[in-house]
Design a protein around this motif. Structure first.
Motif, mmCIF file in Angstrom:
data_model
loop_
_atom_site.group_PDB
_atom_site.id
_atom_site.type_symbol
_atom_site.label_atom_id
_atom_site.label_comp_id
_atom_site.label_asym_id
_atom_site.label_seq_id
_atom_site.Cartn_x
_atom_site.Cartn_y
_atom_site.Cartn_z
ATOM 1 N N ASN A 142 44.830 88.969 16.921
ATOM 2 C CA ASN A 142 44.659 88.725 18.500
ATOM 3 C C ASN A 142 45.466 87.342 18.690
ATOM 4 O O ASN A 142 45.357 86.323 18.255
ATOM 5 N N ALA A 143 46.405 87.281 19.573
ATOM 6 C CA ALA A 143 47.238 86.307 19.654
ATOM 7 C C ALA A 143 46.755 84.924 20.408
ATOM 8 O O ALA A 143 47.139 83.983 20.330
ATOM 9 N N ASN A 144 45.496 85.476 20.739
ATOM 10 C CA ASN A 144 44.889 84.219 21.629
ATOM 11 C C ASN A 144 43.650 83.782 20.718
ATOM 12 O O ASN A 144 42.437 83.490 21.361
ATOM 13 N N TYR A 145 43.539 84.073 19.351
ATOM 14 C CA TYR A 145 42.615 83.393 18.577
ATOM 15 C C TYR A 145 43.162 82.463 17.560
ATOM 16 O O TYR A 145 44.267 82.749 17.062
ATOM 17 N N ASP A 146 42.544 81.536 17.351
ATOM 18 C CA ASP A 146 42.993 80.424 16.187
ATOM 19 C C ASP A 146 41.598 80.099 15.498
ATOM 20 O O ASP A 146 40.710 79.564 16.255
ATOM 21 N N HIS A 147 41.678 80.514 14.044
ATOM 22 C CA HIS A 147 40.367 79.976 13.344
ATOM 23 C C HIS A 147 39.861 78.630 13.410
ATOM 24 O O HIS A 147 38.821 78.420 13.174
ATOM 25 N N ASP A 148 41.210 77.531 13.547
ATOM 26 C CA ASP A 148 40.624 76.285 13.647
ATOM 27 C C ASP A 148 39.918 76.002 15.027
ATOM 28 O O ASP A 148 39.555 75.068 15.146
ATOM 29 N N ASP A 149 39.755 76.827 15.857
ATOM 30 C CA ASP A 149 38.803 76.638 17.165
ATOM 31 C C ASP A 149 37.360 76.900 16.957
ATOM 32 O O ASP A 149 36.772 76.670 17.768
ATOM 33 N N HIS A 150 37.257 77.171 15.525
ATOM 34 C CA HIS A 150 35.713 77.122 14.941
ATOM 35 C C HIS A 150 34.852 76.241 15.771
ATOM 36 O O HIS A 150 34.938 74.882 15.362
ATOM 37 N N GLY A 151 33.831 76.808 16.341
ATOM 38 C CA GLY A 151 32.696 75.843 16.806
ATOM 39 C C GLY A 151 32.962 75.686 18.415
ATOM 40 O O GLY A 151 31.968 75.560 19.184
ATOM 41 N N GLY A 152 34.184 75.801 18.773
ATOM 42 C CA GLY A 152 34.614 75.551 20.419
ATOM 43 C C GLY A 152 34.193 76.864 21.179
ATOM 44 O O GLY A 152 33.764 77.762 20.578
ATOM 45 N N PHE A 153 34.077 76.618 22.578
ATOM 46 C CA PHE A 153 33.727 77.787 23.385
ATOM 47 C C PHE A 153 34.821 78.081 23.922
ATOM 48 O O PHE A 153 35.873 77.376 24.453
ATOM 49 N N GLN A 154 35.057 79.480 24.231
ATOM 50 C CA GLN A 154 36.052 80.029 25.275
ATOM 51 C C GLN A 154 35.683 80.318 26.599
ATOM 52 O O GLN A 154 34.390 80.579 26.892
ATOM 53 N N GLY A 155 36.337 80.479 27.597
ATOM 54 C CA GLY A 155 35.738 80.643 29.057
ATOM 55 C C GLY A 155 35.693 82.479 29.326
ATOM 56 O O GLY A 155 34.923 82.556 30.044
ATOM 57 N N ARG A 156 36.399 83.023 28.577
ATOM 58 C CA ARG A 156 36.167 84.569 28.605
ATOM 59 C C ARG A 156 36.377 85.299 27.199
ATOM 60 O O ARG A 156 36.979 84.402 26.389
ATOM 61 N N GLU A 157 36.370 86.476 27.020
ATOM 62 C CA GLU A 157 36.335 87.174 25.710
ATOM 63 C C GLU A 157 37.798 87.254 25.422
ATOM 64 O O GLU A 157 38.778 87.186 26.053
ATOM 65 N N ASN A 158 37.995 87.035 24.249
ATOM 66 C CA ASN A 158 39.481 86.989 23.342
ATOM 67 C C ASN A 158 40.017 85.832 23.811
ATOM 68 O O ASN A 158 41.485 86.261 23.749
ATOM 69 N N LYS A 159 39.742 84.809 24.295
ATOM 70 C CA LYS A 159 40.616 83.629 24.425
ATOM 71 C C LYS A 159 40.468 82.344 23.554
ATOM 72 O O LYS A 159 39.577 82.402 22.924
ATOM 73 N N PHE A 160 41.540 81.699 23.426
ATOM 74 C CA PHE A 160 41.371 80.549 22.834
ATOM 75 C C PHE A 160 40.153 79.548 23.260
ATOM 76 O O PHE A 160 39.637 79.562 24.412
#
Lengths: 363, 311
Positions: A258-276
Motif C-alpha cells: 500500500n503506497a499510503n503505508y509506512d511501517h515506521d508510523d507504528h503507534g500513530g493514528f490515521q484519519g481514514r482507512e489505508n492512509k498514513f
C-alpha cells in the motif's frame, strides 16, 4: 510523562507565530484569531501563563468583537471576526469558528471583566442560531454578509455543528431545554445521526473520518445526548477508532504494497482507512475513544505507542513544533494538536472543550 | 489602482499597539484589500468588481465575505443576462481554474454547489472531466469525493459510478474512498440479487488478490449487512477460513505457535460471524485471542475487550 522534551523549543516555536510575520503568511490574515488560539492553547498546555504574558494584547483581542444590526433586521447579532482586516462597517462578517476561538482565548486569558461586562450572550446566541440551516439542521460557518441567513456559499458540516454547540455551552447552556431555547435541537440531532457510517465513525456519505467523528461525539457529549447512539453503533465506532492505530506487527506488515503505508508510523493514528498516520489524528481518535469510554476504564488502545509516534516521529527536535508526519515541516496546527494529544494521554487536557485542564476552573 | 481611480479605498487596520501576529503585508495585498473592502461596502455589482474579487481571492482564499460578494455579483449579472446559463458556465470555468490551482481551498466545493443549484440547465457531463482530473491528482481527497457524491444525487445520475469506482480500485485497491463510493452507489440504486452476487464475486476477487485490506473486507461485510440481511453463508465462511489457515477450526483452545495467515481482517470477519451464535462463540474467542497474540497484537487491549464482552 512529566513534561514534553524540548519544552523550550516548542514554546519558542509557538511564540514565533504571535510575533511579526512575513508577507508569505498573509493568506492566514483572515484567521489570525485561529493562530492566536492554537498558539495560546499550546503554550498554556506547556505551562506558560498566557494571561500574564500577553495581558497587554487584550485590547487588540477585544477589537475582534463586533455587534451588528443592519437596516431591516429584526435582531442584533454579536460575535468575533478572525481578523481586523475583514471588518467592514455596515457589512456582516462575524465568523462562527473565530467566535469559538476568541471565547476560548478569553478563557485562557482569564478575562472575566470582558466576559461579564462586554459580551452580549443573547446576541452571540442569536448569531449561532442563525447559522443553523433550516433545511437539514446542520450549521454553516458564517451568515450571508447582508442578511441573517446562513451564507449561500459556505460549507455546512459536523465541524460547524460542534463549534456551534461548544459556543452555546461556553455561554452557559447545559441541558436539553437550554440548548433547545436557541436552536432547533431535534433537527441538529437528526443531522448528526444522519452522518453515522456503517462501519462506525461519522462522516459525509458513509466514509468515516476521525476529525468529523470527534466533532460529532464532542457535540453529543456537550448536549448530553450520547444516549441517542445505539450501543451497537458505539461498539462499531470504538472498533473503527481502535483500527486507526497504525501497526507494523503481525499481519499489518503485509500492508507494505500500500503506497499510503509506512511501517515506521507504528503507534500513530490515521484519519481514514489505508492512509498514513498523522499527528492530529492521534488527538481526534483518542478524544473520540475517551468520550465513548467508561469513566475510570483504560482506553483499549496502546497509548504508549501513540506517545512514542509523536515524540520520535513527528516532533521536530531541532526547531521545535510538530509536523503531520516525518516529512513535512512543523506547523502551528499540528504542533498544537500534538501537544494536546500528549496532554490528553497524560490526562491534563479537556479534549471536548479543547482546553488544558489546569484552566478548567474557569469554565 | 488602474480602473478604480474613483474608489476611495477602505484600508486594512494594522500596526496597532500590542497587535499579535502582525503581518508585513505586501503593497499589493494592502491595495487590493483596500479596494475590495470599499466595493463590498458599496455593494457594487460590476465586471471590474468581479475581476477584483478574483484577485482578492487569490491573495486571501479563506476570506469568506469575498466569496459571498462574488456570488452576489454573479447572481446580479445572471438576473440581467439573457443567457444566464452561459454566464454561470463562465463562472464555473473560473472556479475550476481556481480549484485546480489550489485544491486545498475548502470554499470552492460549497461555492460550486451554490452555482449549480441556481443554474437553469446544470450538467453533470460538464463536471465529470474536472472531477476526474482532481481525483487523479489526489485519489483520496475527501472533499472531491464528497462533491462527486453530491453531484450524483443532485443530477440523479448513477450511470458512470460503478465503472468509475472500478477504475479507481484497479489503480489502487487500497483506496477506501473508491470502495465507500461503490457502496454509496449500490445503496442508492436498488440492485437486484443478481447484481449483489456479481458484487460479491467482484470483492472476493479483490480480496484474493490482496487479502490484507480493510477497505475490501468492509465492502464485503456491507454487502451482507445491507443486501443479504446479515446472514453469512457457509461459502463466505469457508472463504475467510481459507485465508486464515483454518486457525479457528483446529481443536486445541490455547496455542503456543500460531501458523502464518494471509489476513487479520479475514480472522476478524470470522470472529464477527462466529460471535453471533452461542454454538460458535468459542471459535470467536479463539480468533480474538489469536489476533491479540500474533496477527494484530498492537490492538491487544481491544481484542481482550472483545473477549470479555463475549464471556
Amino acid at each position: 510523562m512529566a513534561s514534553i522534551p524540548n519544552h523550550a523549543k516548542h514554546v519558542r516555536f509557538l511564540e514565533r507565530h504571535l510575533s511579526l510575520l512575513p508577507g508569505s503568511q498573509q493568506e492566514h490574515d483572515v484567521n489570525k484569531m485561529a493562530v492566536v488560539f492554537y498558539s495560546f492553547t499550546g503554550l498554556m498546555a506547556l505551562g506558560i501563563d498566557v494571561a500574564e504574558k500577553y495581558r497587554s494584547s487584550l485590547d487588540w483581542i477585544h477589537r475582534h468583537y463586533i455587534t451588528i444590526k443592519l437596516p431591516g433586521w429584526q435582531q442584533t447579532i454579536s460575535g468575533f471576526t478572525g481578523s481586523l482586516s475583514v471588518q467592514i462597517p455596515g457589512v456582516n462578517t462575524v465568523s462562527l469558528p473565530n467566535t469559538l476561538f476568541a471565547l476560548l482565548v478569553l478563557k485562557l486569558m482569564k478575562d472575566e471583566t470582558f466576559w461579564d461586562n462586554h459580551l452580549d450572550r443573547q446576541n452571540i446566541m442569536t448569531f449561532v442560531a442563525k447559522c443553523q440551516s433550516p433545511e437539514n439542521g446542520s450549521f454553516s460557518s458564517t451568515l450571508d454578509y447582508k442578511n441573517l441567513k446562513p451564507s449561500p456559499v459556505d460549507p455546512k458540516d459536523l465541524r460547524f455543528c460542534y463549534i456551534a454547540i461548544s459556543i452555546l455551552y461556553l455561554l452557559g447552556c447545559r441541558n436539553h431545554n437550554e440548548f433547545a431555547r436557541h436552536i432547533n435541537l431535534d433537527k441538529l440531532l437528526n443531522y448528526i445521526l444522519s452522518q453515522q457510517c456503517e462501519m462506525g465513525g461519522f462522516g459525509s456519505y458513509n466514509e468515516a473520518h476521525a476529525g468529523y467523528t470527534s466533532c460529532a461525539l464532542s457535540a453529543l457529549y456537550l448536549l448530553g445526548k450520547l444516549d441517542q447512539l445505539s450501543d451497537e453503533f458505539k461498539e462499531r465506532t470504538i472498533s473503527w477508532l481502535c483500527q486507526r492505530q497504525v501497526s507494523r506487527e503481525g499481519c499489518m506488515s503485509l500492508l507494505e504494497p500500500n503506497a499510503n503505508y509506512d511501517h515506521d508510523d507504528h503507534g500513530g493514528f490515521q484519519g481514514r482507512e489505508n492512509k498514513f498516520a498523522d499527528t492530529c489524528y492521534v488527538f481526534w481518535c483518542l478524544n473520540s475513544l475517551r468520550i465513548l469510554g467508561t469513566q475510570g476504564c483504560e482506553l483499549p488502545a496502546r497509548l504508549d505507542l501513540a506517545e512514542q509516534f509523536l515524540l520520535h516521529r513527528t516532533q521536530n527536535t531541532l526547531i521545535g513544533g510538530f509536523s503531520k508526519n516525518d516529512q513535512d515541516d512543523p506547523d502551528l496546527y499540528h504542533t498544537c494538536l500534538g501537544i494536546a494529544a500528549l496532554k490528553l494521554i497524560e490526562g491534563s487536557f479537556d479534549g471536548v472543550l479543547f482546553m488544558p485542564k489546569n484552566d478548567a476552573g474557569l469554565c | 489602482m488602474e480602473g478604480f481611480e474613483d474608489i476611495q479605498p477602505l484600508p486594512i487596520t494594522t500596526e496597532l499597539p500590542d497587535e499579535l501576529c502582525r503581518i508585513m503585508y505586501t503593497d499589493e495585498y494592502k491595495e487590493t484589500m483596500g479596494i475590495a473592502r470599499a466595493l463590498i461596502q458599496k455593494q457594487e455589482y460590476s465586471k471590474r468588481a468581479l475581476d477584483l474579487t478574483a484577485k482578492a481571492i487569490g491573495l486571501a482564499p479563506a476570506f469568506y465575505t469575498i466569496w459571498n460578494y462574488r456570488f452576489d455579483i454573479v447572481m446580479h449579472m445572471a438576473d440581467q443576462d439573457e443567457d444566464a446559463a452561459r454566464l454561470l458556465n463562465g463562472e464555473l470555468d473560473w472556479v475550476d481554474e481556481t480549484t485546480l490551482n489550489n485544491p486545498k481551498n475548502y470554499q470552492i466545493w460549497s461555492y460550486k454547489q451554490a452555482l449549480l443549484e441556481r443554474h437553469p440547465s446544470p450538467s453533470f457531463k460538464r463536471e465529470l472531466p474536472v472531477l476526474e482530473l482532481m481525483i487523479s491528482d489526489d485519489m483520496k481527497n475527501y472533499h472531491v469525493w464528497s462533491f462527486r457524491k453530491w453531484c450524483v444525487l443532485f443530477f440523479h445520475d448513477f450511470t458512470h459510478e460503478l465503472s468509475y469506482s472500478d477504475l479507481l480500485i484497479q489503480k489502487d485497491v487500497y483506496n477506501n474512498s473508491a470502495w465507500t463510493h461503490r457502496m454509496f452507489v449500490l445503496k442508492h440504486s436498488n440492485p437486484d440479487q443478481k447484481q449483489i452476487q456479481l458484487e460479491l464475486e467482484y470483492v472476493k476477487e479483490k480480496i484474493q488478490q490482496v487479502p490484507q485490506n480493510v477497505s475490501s473486507w468492509a465492502y464485503l461485510q456491507g454487502l451482507y449487512e445491507n443486501f443479504l440481511s446479515g446472514s453469512y453463508d457457509t461459502s463466505i465462511v469457508q472463504f475467510a477460513q481459507m485465508l486464515t489457515n483454518n486457525v479457528t477450526e483446529s481443536p486445541e483452545t490455547a496455542q503456543t505457535s500460531w501458523p502464518e495467515i494471509d489476513s487479520s481482517y479475514a480472522l476478524e470477519f470470522l470472529a464477527t460471524v462466529y460471535a453471533k451464535k452461542d454454538s460458535t462463540k468459542k471459535k470467536a474467542v479463539k480468533a480474538y485471542q489469536a489476533l491479540a497474540d500474533k496477527y494484530d497484537s498492537i490492538r491487544e487491549p481491544y481484542w481482550q475487550r472483545q473477549i470479555s464482552m463475549l464471556e
